[in-house]
Design an enzyme around this catalytic site. Structure first.
Site, PDB file in Angstrom:
ATOM      1  N   THR A  99     -11.901  -6.272   7.095  1.00 11.43           N
ATOM      2  CA  THR A  99     -11.252  -6.725   5.853  1.00 11.43           C
ATOM      3  C   THR A  99     -10.432  -7.982   6.139  1.00 11.43           C
ATOM      4  O   THR A  99      -9.637  -8.393   5.298  1.00 11.43           O
ATOM      5  CB  THR A  99     -10.293  -5.653   5.288  1.00 11.43           C
ATOM      6  OG1 THR A  99      -9.344  -5.312   6.309  1.00 11.43           O
ATOM      7  CG2 THR A  99     -11.031  -4.414   4.816  1.00 11.43           C
TER       8      THR A  99
ATOM      9  N   HIS B 271     -14.987  -9.202  -1.322  1.00  6.99           N
ATOM     10  CA  HIS B 271     -13.651  -9.703  -0.971  1.00  6.99           C
ATOM     11  C   HIS B 271     -12.593  -9.282  -2.010  1.00  6.99           C
ATOM     12  O   HIS B 271     -12.048 -10.114  -2.742  1.00  6.99           O
ATOM     13  CB  HIS B 271     -13.669 -11.232  -0.815  1.00  6.99           C
ATOM     14  CG  HIS B 271     -12.528 -11.722   0.027  1.00  6.99           C
ATOM     15  ND1 HIS B 271     -12.579 -12.867   0.774  1.00  6.99           N
ATOM     16  CD2 HIS B 271     -11.292 -11.199   0.242  1.00  6.99           C
ATOM     17  CE1 HIS B 271     -11.432 -13.050   1.412  1.00  6.99           C
ATOM     18  NE2 HIS B 271     -10.628 -12.039   1.091  1.00  6.99           N
TER      19      HIS B 271
ATOM     20  N   GLU C 202     -18.929 -16.917   2.848  1.00  3.98           N
ATOM     21  CA  GLU C 202     -18.657 -16.454   1.484  1.00  3.98           C
ATOM     22  C   GLU C 202     -18.904 -17.562   0.472  1.00  3.98           C
ATOM     23  O   GLU C 202     -18.548 -18.712   0.746  1.00  3.98           O
ATOM     24  CB  GLU C 202     -17.183 -16.022   1.378  1.00  3.98           C
ATOM     25  CG  GLU C 202     -17.005 -14.588   1.742  1.00  3.98           C
ATOM     26  CD  GLU C 202     -15.563 -14.098   1.645  1.00  3.98           C
ATOM     27  OE1 GLU C 202     -15.135 -13.408   2.570  1.00  3.98           O
ATOM     28  OE2 GLU C 202     -14.894 -14.414   0.657  1.00  3.98           O
TER      29      GLU C 202
ATOM     30  N   MET D  21      -2.547  -5.921  15.377  1.00  7.66           N
ATOM     31  CA  MET D  21      -1.603  -4.932  14.854  1.00  7.66           C
ATOM     32  C   MET D  21      -0.435  -5.629  14.163  1.00  7.66           C
ATOM     33  O   MET D  21       0.703  -5.612  14.643  1.00  7.66           O
ATOM     34  CB  MET D  21      -1.129  -4.037  16.004  1.00  7.66           C
ATOM     35  CG  MET D  21      -0.440  -2.764  15.548  1.00  7.66           C
ATOM     36  SD  MET D  21      -1.465  -1.786  14.448  1.00  7.66           S
ATOM     37  CE  MET D  21      -1.471  -0.194  15.255  1.00  7.66           C
ATOM     38  N   GLY D  22      -0.716  -6.260  13.024  1.00  2.67           N
ATOM     39  CA  GLY D  22       0.335  -6.865  12.209  1.00  2.67           C
ATOM     40  C   GLY D  22       0.611  -5.974  11.016  1.00  2.67           C
ATOM     41  O   GLY D  22       0.476  -4.746  11.100  1.00  2.67           O
ATOM     42  N   ARG D  23       0.987  -6.598   9.910  1.00  2.00           N
ATOM     43  CA  ARG D  23       1.358  -5.820   8.715  1.00  2.00           C
ATOM     44  C   ARG D  23       0.222  -4.907   8.246  1.00  2.00           C
ATOM     45  O   ARG D  23       0.418  -3.696   8.043  1.00  2.00           O
ATOM     46  CB  ARG D  23       1.762  -6.784   7.584  1.00  2.00           C
ATOM     47  CG  ARG D  23       3.079  -7.487   7.819  1.00  2.00           C
ATOM     48  CD  ARG D  23       3.256  -8.637   6.844  1.00  2.00           C
ATOM     49  NE  ARG D  23       2.374  -9.730   7.156  1.00  2.00           N
ATOM     50  CZ  ARG D  23       2.773 -10.969   7.490  1.00  2.00           C
ATOM     51  NH1 ARG D  23       4.045 -11.264   7.506  1.00  2.00           N
ATOM     52  NH2 ARG D  23       1.892 -11.904   7.769  1.00  2.00           N
ATOM     53  N   ILE D  24      -0.971  -5.478   8.062  1.00  2.00           N
ATOM     54  CA  ILE D  24      -2.075  -4.676   7.511  1.00  2.00           C
ATOM     55  C   ILE D  24      -2.614  -3.721   8.575  1.00  2.00           C
ATOM     56  O   ILE D  24      -2.964  -2.572   8.271  1.00  2.00           O
ATOM     57  CB  ILE D  24      -3.180  -5.598   6.939  1.00  2.00           C
ATOM     58  CG1 ILE D  24      -2.591  -6.466   5.819  1.00  2.00           C
ATOM     59  CG2 ILE D  24      -4.347  -4.766   6.400  1.00  2.00           C
ATOM     60  CD1 ILE D  24      -3.497  -7.584   5.329  1.00  2.00           C
TER      61      ILE D  24
ATOM     62  N   ARG E 107     -11.307 -11.600   7.972  1.00  2.00           N
ATOM     63  CA  ARG E 107     -12.055 -12.776   7.531  1.00  2.00           C
ATOM     64  C   ARG E 107     -13.449 -12.696   8.130  1.00  2.00           C
ATOM     65  O   ARG E 107     -13.609 -12.334   9.317  1.00  2.00           O
ATOM     66  CB  ARG E 107     -11.375 -14.081   7.975  1.00  2.00           C
ATOM     67  CG  ARG E 107     -10.120 -14.455   7.192  1.00  2.00           C
ATOM     68  CD  ARG E 107     -10.413 -14.896   5.756  1.00  2.00           C
ATOM     69  NE  ARG E 107      -9.206 -15.305   5.061  1.00  2.00           N
ATOM     70  CZ  ARG E 107      -8.463 -14.530   4.256  1.00  2.00           C
ATOM     71  NH1 ARG E 107      -8.836 -13.288   4.032  1.00  2.00           N
ATOM     72  NH2 ARG E 107      -7.399 -15.010   3.659  1.00  2.00           N
TER      73      ARG E 107
HETATM   74  P1  NAP Z   1      -0.139 -10.416  10.352  1.00  2.00           P
HETATM   75  O1  NAP Z   1       0.992  -9.528   9.978  1.00  2.00           O
HETATM   76  O2  NAP Z   1       0.156 -11.805  10.808  1.00  2.00           O
HETATM   77  O3  NAP Z   1      -1.006  -9.655  11.455  1.00  2.00           O
HETATM   78  C1  NAP Z   1      -2.020 -10.257  12.186  1.00  2.00           C
HETATM   79  C2  NAP Z   1      -1.951  -9.684  13.604  1.00  2.00           C
HETATM   80  O4  NAP Z   1      -3.082 -10.165  14.341  1.00  2.00           O
HETATM   81  C3  NAP Z   1      -0.701 -10.109  14.362  1.00  2.00           C
HETATM   82  O5  NAP Z   1       0.027  -8.964  14.672  1.00  2.00           O
HETATM   83  C4  NAP Z   1      -1.224 -10.812  15.603  1.00  2.00           C
HETATM   84  O6  NAP Z   1      -0.474 -10.367  16.719  1.00  2.00           O
HETATM   85  C5  NAP Z   1      -2.673 -10.340  15.692  1.00  2.00           C
HETATM   86  N1  NAP Z   1      -3.566 -11.307  16.314  1.00  2.00           N
HETATM   87  C6  NAP Z   1      -3.606 -12.644  16.151  1.00  2.00           C
HETATM   88  N2  NAP Z   1      -4.584 -13.171  16.910  1.00  2.00           N
HETATM   89  C7  NAP Z   1      -5.153 -12.137  17.561  1.00  2.00           C
HETATM   90  C8  NAP Z   1      -6.202 -12.029  18.503  1.00  2.00           C
HETATM   91  N3  NAP Z   1      -6.853 -13.113  18.947  1.00  2.00           N
HETATM   92  N4  NAP Z   1      -6.545 -10.810  18.969  1.00  2.00           N
HETATM   93  C9  NAP Z   1      -5.879  -9.724  18.553  1.00  2.00           C
HETATM   94  N5  NAP Z   1      -4.864  -9.758  17.676  1.00  2.00           N
HETATM   95  C10 NAP Z   1      -4.516 -10.952  17.184  1.00  2.00           C
HETATM   96  O7  NAP Z   1      -1.149 -10.582   9.132  1.00  2.00           O
HETATM   97  P2  NAP Z   1      -1.493  -9.506   7.998  1.00  2.00           P
HETATM   98  O8  NAP Z   1      -0.595  -9.674   6.845  1.00  2.00           O
HETATM   99  O9  NAP Z   1      -1.624  -8.155   8.630  1.00  2.00           O
HETATM  100  O10 NAP Z   1      -2.953 -10.047   7.574  1.00  2.00           O
HETATM  101  C11 NAP Z   1      -3.999 -10.047   8.505  1.00  2.00           C
HETATM  102  C12 NAP Z   1      -5.209 -10.783   7.968  1.00  2.00           C
HETATM  103  O11 NAP Z   1      -5.820 -10.010   6.949  1.00  2.00           O
HETATM  104  C13 NAP Z   1      -4.896 -12.124   7.287  1.00  2.00           C
HETATM  105  O12 NAP Z   1      -4.834 -13.185   8.224  1.00  2.00           O
HETATM  106  C14 NAP Z   1      -6.038 -12.291   6.322  1.00  2.00           C
HETATM  107  O13 NAP Z   1      -7.044 -13.118   6.876  1.00  2.00           O
HETATM  108  C15 NAP Z   1      -6.583 -10.881   6.128  1.00  2.00           C
HETATM  109  N6  NAP Z   1      -6.454 -10.404   4.718  1.00  2.00           N
HETATM  110  C16 NAP Z   1      -7.583 -10.116   4.013  1.00  2.00           C
HETATM  111  C17 NAP Z   1      -7.474  -9.642   2.721  1.00  2.00           C
HETATM  112  C18 NAP Z   1      -8.689  -9.306   1.900  1.00  2.00           C
HETATM  113  O14 NAP Z   1      -8.664  -9.488   0.684  1.00  2.00           O
HETATM  114  N7  NAP Z   1      -9.744  -8.773   2.509  1.00  2.00           N
HETATM  115  C19 NAP Z   1      -6.221  -9.477   2.128  1.00  2.00           C
HETATM  116  C20 NAP Z   1      -5.090  -9.784   2.874  1.00  2.00           C
HETATM  117  C21 NAP Z   1      -5.213 -10.250   4.190  1.00  2.00           C
HETATM  118  P3  NAP Z   1      -0.366 -11.235  18.046  1.00  2.00           P
HETATM  119  O15 NAP Z   1       0.165 -12.571  17.615  1.00  2.00           O
HETATM  120  O16 NAP Z   1       0.562 -10.450  18.907  1.00  2.00           O
HETATM  121  O17 NAP Z   1      -1.730 -11.294  18.597  1.00  2.00           O
END
Ligand code: NAP
Length: 326
Positions: A234, A283, A265, A156-159, A236
């Site tokens: 969406t 992607h 990929e 539960m981060g930004r996305i 990785r």
């Molecule tokens: P973010 O804000 O850092 O959110 C990631 C969340 O995942 C954090 O809140 C973190 O919280 C949680 N997390 C980390 N490890 C975990 C685990 N083992 N189990 C459960 N939760 C866990 O990142 P974001 O900006 O939302 O982006 C998320 C991901 O989306 C990126 O890392 C990227 O790989 C992917 N993405 C893909 C695309 C695409 O084109 N498909 C585009 C953008 C991003 P905690 O630390 O509290 O666990």
């Protein structure tokens, strides 16, 4: 100073770097990994890299061996699993990413996958394109309503938050799991990982890829998901064991899946390519003109900041500032 940009970009990122007096080399769209490494090892202070550019300890060692002074790697992505952060920190290289600006675009793609997977859209499109549509029928291409179903967010981060808001707008109940537990500012229920698997009608993955999350969703976890549930990824590809996913879809344990990312990929697990209950996108989470331009702006600013001795806005290894007096 010399800057290597790993692929052509839209927007003004490259011209801004040049206008700041830097010598900018833009590699071709389909360059090999060797060409990328050679361009860096030939000497540069900054690299604007893509998620498809592996930058391991070997690459860092090669730039060091060449006696060059790489100072910043600005990754054109929010995820940075392609980079060995520890090796960069030890070498005094600042690594930056491009968060926030791609949150809505990526959540929109996750929502698109959710709707397409729940409503059996791939099967409908195939029926039509193969000339098998013989008219409206009451029992044909049935899917599921999102309204009233439970959307589970893993990470539960930004996305994840942006996706939860979209799910809520569809009338879905939201539950989530993150390692750090419940976030007081969020109105939704935090739940254990096991609870998330057991209670979600749709599980949407939004955590980063790292050594902890590789194959976090494997055969055992898929088995614990509800029969008839839907998986959306969406984040990785390697977070999901694709072979196990293909099995769960083949047996009907999962109703459907929506994927934007893949384990190897650009390869896609062959069995998934043949299935009608899988939505596959190449992607394209952040692929809007607006978002890619904003990502380029952030990525270029990070390089300009570090090379001018300023702290960039999104360092992923801020500890490097204590080691190297930047
Ligand atoms: P973010 O804000 O850092 O959110 C990631 C969340 O995942 C954090 O809140 C973190 O919280 C949680 N997390 C980390 N490890 C975990 C685990 N083992 N189990 C459960 N939760 C866990 O990142 P974001 O900006 O939302 O982006 C998320 C991901 O989306 C990126 O890392 C990227 O790989 C992917 N993405 C893909 C695309 C695409 O084109 N498909 C585009 C953008 C991003 P905690 O630390 O509290 O666990």
């Amino acid at each position: 100073m010399r800057i290597v940009v790993s692929k052509p970009l839209i927007g003004s990122a490259v011209s801004r770097l040049r206008e700041s007096g830097h010598d900018v080399v833009v590699l071709s769209e389909n360059h090999s990994q060797e060409a990328f490494v050679e361009a860096i090892a030939a000497g540069c202070e900054g690299v604007l890299s893509m998620l498809s550019d592996p930058i391991g300890a070997d690459v860092i060692a090669r730039t060091r061996a060449a006696g060059k002074s790489l100072r910043v790697i600005s990754n054109y992505a929010v995820g940075y699993n392609n980079i060995d952060i520890k090796a960069c920190t030890e070498a005094g290289i600042v690594v930056t990413n491009t968060p926030d600006v791609l949150t809505d675009a990526t959540a929109d793609i996750a929502l698109t996958l959710l709707l397409m997977a729940m409503r059996s859209i791939p099967a409908g499109m195939k029926l039509l394109s193969e000339g098998r549509f013989t008219g409206w029928r009451p029992i044909c291409l049935l899917g599921h309503d999102p309204r009233g179903k439970t959307l589970g967010i893993l990470g539960m981060g930004r996305i994840g938050i942006a996706m939860a808001r979209r799910g809520e707008a569809l009338g879905m109940k939201i539950i989530y799991h993150s390692r750090s537990g419940a976030k007081a500012e969020l109105p939704w229920a935090h739940i254990s990982f096991a609870g998330l698997l057991a209670e979600s009608d749709v599980l949407s993955i939004h955590c980063p890829l790292n050594s902890e999350t590789k194959h976090l969703i494997g055969a055992a976890e898929l088995e614990k998901m509800k029969r008839g549930s839907v998986l959306i990824n969406t984040a990785r590809g390697p977070i999901v064991d694709e072979a196990a996913l293909a099995d769960a879809l083949r047996t009907g344990h999962l109703f459907s899946a929506g994927l934007d990312v893949y384990e190897r990929e650009p390869e896609v697990y062959p069995a998934l390519m043949k299935m009608e209950n899988v939505v596959l996108l190449p992607h394209m989470g952040s692929s809007t003109y607006e978002t890619r331009e904003a990502m380029g702006g952030l990525a270029a600013s990070a390089i300009l900041d570090v090379l001018a001795g300023r702290r960039p806005s999104h360092p992923v290894n801020p500890e490097v500032f204590e080691l190297a007096s930047l």
